[in-house]
Design an enzyme around this catalytic site. Structure first.
Site, short mmCIF file in Angstrom:
data_model
loop_
_atom_site.label_atom_id
_atom_site.label_comp_id
_atom_site.label_asym_id
_atom_site.label_seq_id
_atom_site.Cartn_x
_atom_site.Cartn_y
_atom_site.Cartn_z
N GLU A 105 -6.63 -6.32 -1.47
CA GLU A 105 -7.01 -5.28 -2.42
C GLU A 105 -6.52 -3.90 -2.00
O GLU A 105 -6.33 -3.02 -2.85
CB GLU A 105 -8.54 -5.25 -2.57
CG GLU A 105 -9.14 -6.50 -3.19
CD GLU A 105 -8.80 -6.65 -4.67
OE1 GLU A 105 -8.36 -5.65 -5.28
OE2 GLU A 105 -8.97 -7.76 -5.21
N GLU A 127 -7.52 2.82 -6.82
CA GLU A 127 -6.44 2.31 -7.66
C GLU A 127 -5.46 3.42 -8.03
O GLU A 127 -5.86 4.53 -8.35
CB GLU A 127 -7.06 1.71 -8.92
CG GLU A 127 -6.10 1.03 -9.86
CD GLU A 127 -6.81 0.39 -11.04
OE1 GLU A 127 -6.12 -0.10 -11.95
OE2 GLU A 127 -8.07 0.39 -11.04
#
Length: 285
Positions: A105, A127
């Protein structure tokens, strides 16, 4: 892009220690553990001249300083079952799966990266270029009315916590306002680790927890059996991001990346990977 920062290396080393000891509290002294005990590099040990890894990371990793071992220990104190349930092999496999998922991730690696793509991780804290604010209007428990104007619920922290229906309950469980101040997951090291451990340890119907899967507590329902949701590392991927990555139409590339990290960490810990590594034949939840 950058490899694991020195604080993140200590975190990894501590987690490896947890898998081999009785629990988190007994692993505190691993914060000074030498990375080159696992990966010798030209005879230089920690405490001498800084490695190439550290110098690269200092300039390049957005998450530098966030993922530190002390904060992980404070967060893990609230989740004593993590890395502490089952026999030694089970504990090691759970820690390997946890590290694999958070490395995927947050990875800063690429296909031709030095030492391979699976030597890299814990580089990003949120992100990059999120496509939306991740406010799900269809969720009945945490409807769009609970989303605050100007706030985005995009991926943040070690597990890249996403969506209002995750920020809301995470904040409620951990004592911060996840909907009003979602950015704290990418700025407060303790909260960052609390959120990933909450996500890992907490079952949320119809999903069970990743922890329960990896310690052998998964008992598939008739619906699970019909959906081919078999126990193993692949089921943790289904829990985390099955809607995009699992099933016949799922995206196989990130699944393969997760498996690559998992194989690497299992090898470091000297434990087999177990069955059902992917989720290609599993229906997503």
């Amino acid at each position: 892009m950058a490899r694991l920062s020195l604080p993140s290396i200590f975190l990894l080393a501590g987690l490896l220690a947890i898998a081999s000891n009785a629990g988190v509290a007994e692993a505190w002294w691993w914060s000074g553990w030498r990375w080159d005990c696992l990966f010798p590099r030209s005879g230089r040990g920690y405490g001498q001249s800084r490695s190439e890894v550290a110098s690269i990371d200092a300039a390049a990793c957005p998450a530098r300083g966030l993922y530190n071992y002390t904060s992980f220990l404070r967060a893990a104190a609230g989740f004593p079952g993590f890395g502490g349930d089952g026999d030694a092999a089970t504990r090691k496999r759970e820690v390997a799966s946890f590290l694999a998922q958070i490395s995927h991730e947050t990875t800063g690696g690429w296909a031709t990266a030095p030492d391979g793509p699976f030597a890299w991780g814990l580089c990003f804290k949120e992100e990059i270029r999120p496509p939306s604010n991740y406010c799900d209007a269809s969720n009945t428990e945490w409807p769009s009315i609970t989303c605050f104007p100007g706030k985005s619920y995009h991926g943040r922290g070690p597990i890249q916590l996403s969506w209002n229906f995750n920020y809301g309950p995470a904040g409620k469980a951990l004592g911060f306002d996840g909907l009003r101040e979602p950015e704290v997951v990418a700025t407060d090291p303790d909260v960052a680790f609390k959120t990933v451990l909450w996500f890992w340890m907490t079952p949320r119907a119809p999903k069970l927890s990743c922890h329960d899967v990896m310690v052998g507590r998964y008992r598939p329902s008739p619906g699970d059996l019909a959906a081919n949701r078999a126990p193993g590392f692949g089921l943790t991927t289904n829990i985390i991001n099955g809607g995009i990555e699992c099933g016949p139409s799922g995206n196989a590339a990130p699944v393969a990346d997760r498996i690559g990290f998992f194989r690497r960490y299992c090898g470091m810990l000297g434990v087999d990977v177990g069955p059902n590594l992917d989720c290609a034949r599993q229906e997503p939840y």
